[in-house]
Design an enzyme around this catalytic site. Structure first.
Site, PDB file in Angstrom:
ATOM      1  N   ARG A 285       0.835  -1.207   0.000  1.00  0.00           N
ATOM      2  CA  ARG A 285       0.000   0.000   0.000  1.00  0.00           C
ATOM      3  C   ARG A 285       0.873   1.263   0.000  1.00  0.00           C
ATOM      4  O   ARG A 285       0.583   2.231  -0.696  1.00  0.00           O
ATOM      5  CB  ARG A 285      -0.919   0.005   1.221  1.00  0.00           C
ATOM      6  N   ASP A 314       0.224  -7.033  -3.054  1.00  0.00           N
ATOM      7  CA  ASP A 314      -1.202  -6.825  -2.790  1.00  0.00           C
ATOM      8  C   ASP A 314      -1.803  -6.218  -4.050  1.00  0.00           C
ATOM      9  O   ASP A 314      -1.145  -6.137  -5.089  1.00  0.00           O
ATOM     10  CB  ASP A 314      -1.409  -5.922  -1.570  1.00  0.00           C
ATOM     11  N   HIS A 384      -6.325 -10.322  -3.767  1.00  0.00           N
ATOM     12  CA  HIS A 384      -5.370  -9.217  -3.605  1.00  0.00           C
ATOM     13  C   HIS A 384      -4.304  -9.231  -4.701  1.00  0.00           C
ATOM     14  O   HIS A 384      -3.139  -8.909  -4.446  1.00  0.00           O
ATOM     15  CB  HIS A 384      -4.709  -9.279  -2.225  1.00  0.00           C
ATOM     16  N   ASP A 448      -6.400 -14.565   1.992  1.00  0.00           N
ATOM     17  CA  ASP A 448      -7.457 -13.816   2.675  1.00  0.00           C
ATOM     18  C   ASP A 448      -8.336 -13.056   1.694  1.00  0.00           C
ATOM     19  O   ASP A 448      -7.947 -12.725   0.583  1.00  0.00           O
ATOM     20  CB  ASP A 448      -6.840 -12.822   3.660  1.00  0.00           C
ATOM     21  N   GLU A 449      -9.541 -12.785   2.155  1.00  0.00           N
ATOM     22  CA  GLU A 449     -10.472 -11.837   1.549  1.00  0.00           C
ATOM     23  C   GLU A 449     -10.751 -12.100   0.067  1.00  0.00           C
ATOM     24  O   GLU A 449     -10.936 -11.167  -0.716  1.00  0.00           O
ATOM     25  CB  GLU A 449      -9.982 -10.401   1.750  1.00  0.00           C
ATOM     26  N   TYR A 542      -3.662  -5.144  15.382  1.00  0.00           N
ATOM     27  CA  TYR A 542      -3.501  -4.424  14.122  1.00  0.00           C
ATOM     28  C   TYR A 542      -3.140  -2.971  14.453  1.00  0.00           C
ATOM     29  O   TYR A 542      -3.956  -2.231  15.007  1.00  0.00           O
ATOM     30  CB  TYR A 542      -4.787  -4.487  13.303  1.00  0.00           C
ATOM     31  N   ASP A 544      -2.790  -0.400  12.633  1.00  0.00           N
ATOM     32  CA  ASP A 544      -3.442   0.679  11.897  1.00  0.00           C
ATOM     33  C   ASP A 544      -4.772   1.067  12.526  1.00  0.00           C
ATOM     34  O   ASP A 544      -5.375   2.063  12.124  1.00  0.00           O
ATOM     35  CB  ASP A 544      -3.646   0.296  10.438  1.00  0.00           C
ATOM     36  N   TRP A 592      -0.469  -2.537   8.816  1.00  0.00           N
ATOM     37  CA  TRP A 592      -1.097  -2.315   7.512  1.00  0.00           C
ATOM     38  C   TRP A 592      -0.983  -0.831   7.181  1.00  0.00           C
ATOM     39  O   TRP A 592      -1.202   0.033   8.044  1.00  0.00           O
ATOM     40  CB  TRP A 592      -2.554  -2.761   7.530  1.00  0.00           C
ATOM     41  N   GLU A 594      -2.425   1.433   4.875  1.00  0.00           N
ATOM     42  CA  GLU A 594      -3.357   2.328   4.189  1.00  0.00           C
ATOM     43  C   GLU A 594      -3.314   3.752   4.741  1.00  0.00           C
ATOM     44  O   GLU A 594      -3.437   4.719   4.000  1.00  0.00           O
ATOM     45  CB  GLU A 594      -4.790   1.786   4.297  1.00  0.00           C
TER      46      GLU A 594
END
Length: 639
Positions: A285, A314, A384, A448-449, A542, A544, A592, A594
């Site tokens: 990111r 990612d 991702h 993931d995701e 986490y 962030d 993370w 972002e």
């Protein structure tokens, strides 16, 4: 530096839509009027209803990229402003970092010019300043140690030695170990007084080394007297940790002598609570130069963390040089208005890139290894993968309808397709190069995701599912990851992944390590299924996540508020049944990126929570003390 001639002001109101609304004001600070222009901003609070805006025309969105035009015929004069509102949001804004992170204008001649962005303001509610993250702190034992040792029974002295040095007759490895920690100290605290010298000193105190394998590889014991300090260690890592403890003790006594002291007698017996004491860094990111990555590794060593989990790919970028596929780090890293990928997460008019060459990777891995830190690389697959698919469009099923599914972050069709043979050829070559670069027994493959519905519009995927009797996205993901695990096993590596690797049937539990991130209960469920688990729940670990509910506090909010006190107190194994605790291998902080648009935001969000997690990873529960930690944490190095 040229002044920016335009500024975007923004505010969020709780009313005006299901999730409130943004009010944006573009101010023209130039000497010329603007006409026939478009405004782009990036924001994690995304628009899902383009029609729900006033005094602007919504043009397009790609993940966090948003583009608008003013009403037809609009002219923004010099010194004037244009205000428009947007209410079709996918969630409410909870913190000042939930608004626009960057902006630029595309002029009538298609030139792109930067726009300065102000903090998001809160209207229609009270915007309280964030509280202090740490209390004053209180110490019962006057020693500056992070993390706190398992057992400590020492008497504080009235003074302290100027330096410590290896006793005459110490082995080359022991002298080199002292030099390694000395160099670490100099890098972290370049203005500090060196805790060690490699030559004897009449104002110093000798360190007498003794190797004791029965202690365990990461354990050490210190015995203090006015004449010498005896350091017993199980192996090289334990020796390093013992020397780091001595460096911290001496540095604290020197820097804050009224609060901290150096022992004159007594013992410290120490070993880690968990074998996996990790910290993850997302470099996709936002890109971190090699020097920053190495400094973070230095900080991990100072806190006795032993795993650096390097999130290298990612949707936003592929950062690892793969010689078999050079476009991964040409096309797959460039974000900009006219680049292969659009601006995201704080990018503006200027293109951005950045990747790690294989020589840089080798240097980082060697640097970490010298500090007893294992580098676990991650390429995030099958989801991702936008950057990889931009770099290698032949990995996509050309028959699949565009935007047939979207990830939770808003990326369309972002998963590697399990039905394309080239996908596996690609991964074989990537893994071949990775195992040469990373000596770790682990390779993290993400998992993931993956959006429910992924691949279902792909004719190739539908054909494969019919042939193999597979039903649904997650069973197809399981099919894919089982093949990936076979690739890693053939290369002598173990698969690590996020907790969703277990979806749809998962993969074989033998030689598999999963990270529980969605919530703490997921870790227990994975352990019941037979997986080894590292606990890294977003609700506590986490970094962030915002540290307070106040609107002015930066950070994300999907997992709630993670105050430093909560992060410190959280006990990862607290709810694990006794018969499953052997499956819990350790804990990990996750960074993370972002929201990390500046060094200031990084340090504000990562510290003091990173040393708090380090203490949770090392220190026995009975020895943890929040007020003591709060008194010592301000001595922490930062990036």
């Amino acid at each position: 530096m040229q002044p920016v001639c335009y500024r975007l002001e923004s505010a969020w109101q709780p009313d005006g839509g299901p999730f409130g609304r943004f009010t944006f004001t573009l101010v023209n600070l130039s000497d010329s009027p603007l006409r026939d222009f478009r405004l782009v901003y990036t924001s994690l609070t995304r628009i899902i209803d383009g029609a729900a805006c006033e005094n602007a025309v919504f043009l397009r969105r790609n993940a966090n990229f948003h583009e608008f035009a003013p009403p037809k015929g609009f002219i923004l004069g010099a010194g004037e402003s244009w205000t428009f509102t947007v209410s079709g949001l996918h969630r409410q804004a909870k913190h000042c970092t939930d608004g626009a992170k960057s902006a630029y204008l595309t002029l009538s001649d298609e030139r792109h010019v930067p726009v300065a962005v102000s903090d998001l303001l809160l209207e229609g509610a009270t915007s309280e300043p964030p509280p202090q993250r740490l209390p004053q702190g209180k110490i019962d034992l006057p020693y500056a140690l992070q993390p706190w040792p398992a057992k400590i029974d020492v008497v504080p002295g009235d003074g302290f030695p100027v330096v410590l040095y290896p006793e005459s007759g110490s082995s080359k490895d022991e002298i080199s170990a002292a030099d390694t920690v000395l160099a670490l100290f100099h890098r972290l605290f370049p203005g500090g007084h060196a805790p060690f010298t490699l030559a004897s000193s009449p104002q110093g105190r000798p360190i007498v080394f003794a190797e004791k394998p029965e202690l365990g590889p990461e354990a050490y014991a210190l015995a203090f007297s006015e004449r010498e300090i005896r350091l017993e260690y199980g192996a090289a890592a334990g020796r390093q940790y013992g020397l780091t403890t001595l460096a911290q003790l001496l540095d604290g006594a020197r820097r804050e002598g009224g609060k901290f002291r150096f022992p004159v007698s007594g013992t410290i017996s120490d070993q880690p609570r968990y074998g996996w004491r990790g910290c993850h860094l997302d470099v996709s990111r936002q890109f971190y130069p090699t020097a920053d990555v190495m400094r973070l590794i230095d900080i991990l060593a100072w806190f006795k963390l032993n795993i650096f989990h390097w999130h290298l790919t990612d949707d936003e970028a592929w950062r690892l040089e793969i010689k078999a596929y050079p476009t991964l780090t040409t096309l797959g890293v460039l974000r900009g208005p006219d680049e292969p990928m659009l601006p995201q997460l704080g990018n503006g008019a200027e293109p951005v890139g950045g990747f790690y060459s294989q020589d840089e990777v080798r240097a980082i891995v060697a640097h970490a290894g010298a500090l007893s830190i294992e580098v676990v690389p991650e390429i995030d697959i099958p989801g991702h993968s936008t950057a990889a698919l931009v770099a290698l469009p032949e990995l996509a099923d050309g028959q699949e309808a565009p935007e047939s599914y979207h990830s939770v972050q808003g990326y369309p069709n972002n998963a590697l397709n399990p039905a394309i043979p080239l996908t596996y050829e690609f991964l074989e070559k990537v893994f071949d190069e990775m195992v040469e670069l990373f000596p770790s027994q682990y390779i993290h493959v993400g998992g993931d995701e993956v959006a429910n519905g992924s691949w279902l519009a792909s004719p190739l995927a539908r054909k494969l599912m019919e042939q193999e009797g597979i039903s649904g996205t997650f069973a197809l993901q399981s099919y894919f990851l089982k093949k990936v695990k076979q690739m890693l096993t053939a290369r002598g590596r173990k698969l690590v992944g996020w907790n969703e690797v277990a979806h749809g049937g998962g993969v074989g539990t033998e030689g598999t390590l999963l990270m529980a991130w969605e919530n703490p209960k997921v870790g227990i469920e994975l352990a019941r299924e037979g997986y080894d688990v590292v606990m890294t729940p977003g609700q506590a670990y986490y970094l962030d996540m915002a540290q307070a509910e106040a609107f002015q506090e930066p950070g994300a909010s999907w997992a709630g508020t993670a105050t430093p006190a909560h992060t410190y107190a959280y006990e990862a194994e607290g709810e694990f049944p006794e018969e499953l605790k052997h499956r819990m291998k350790g804990v990990q902080a996750c960074i993370w990126s972002e929201h990390f648009l500046s060094r200031g935001y990084f340090n504000r969000l990562v510290f003091p929570r990173l040393p708090a997690i380090a203490e949770a990873a090392w220190t026995p529960k009975a020895q943890k003390d929040w007020l003591r930690f709060a008194a010592i944490a301000p001595l922490s190095p930062i990036l």
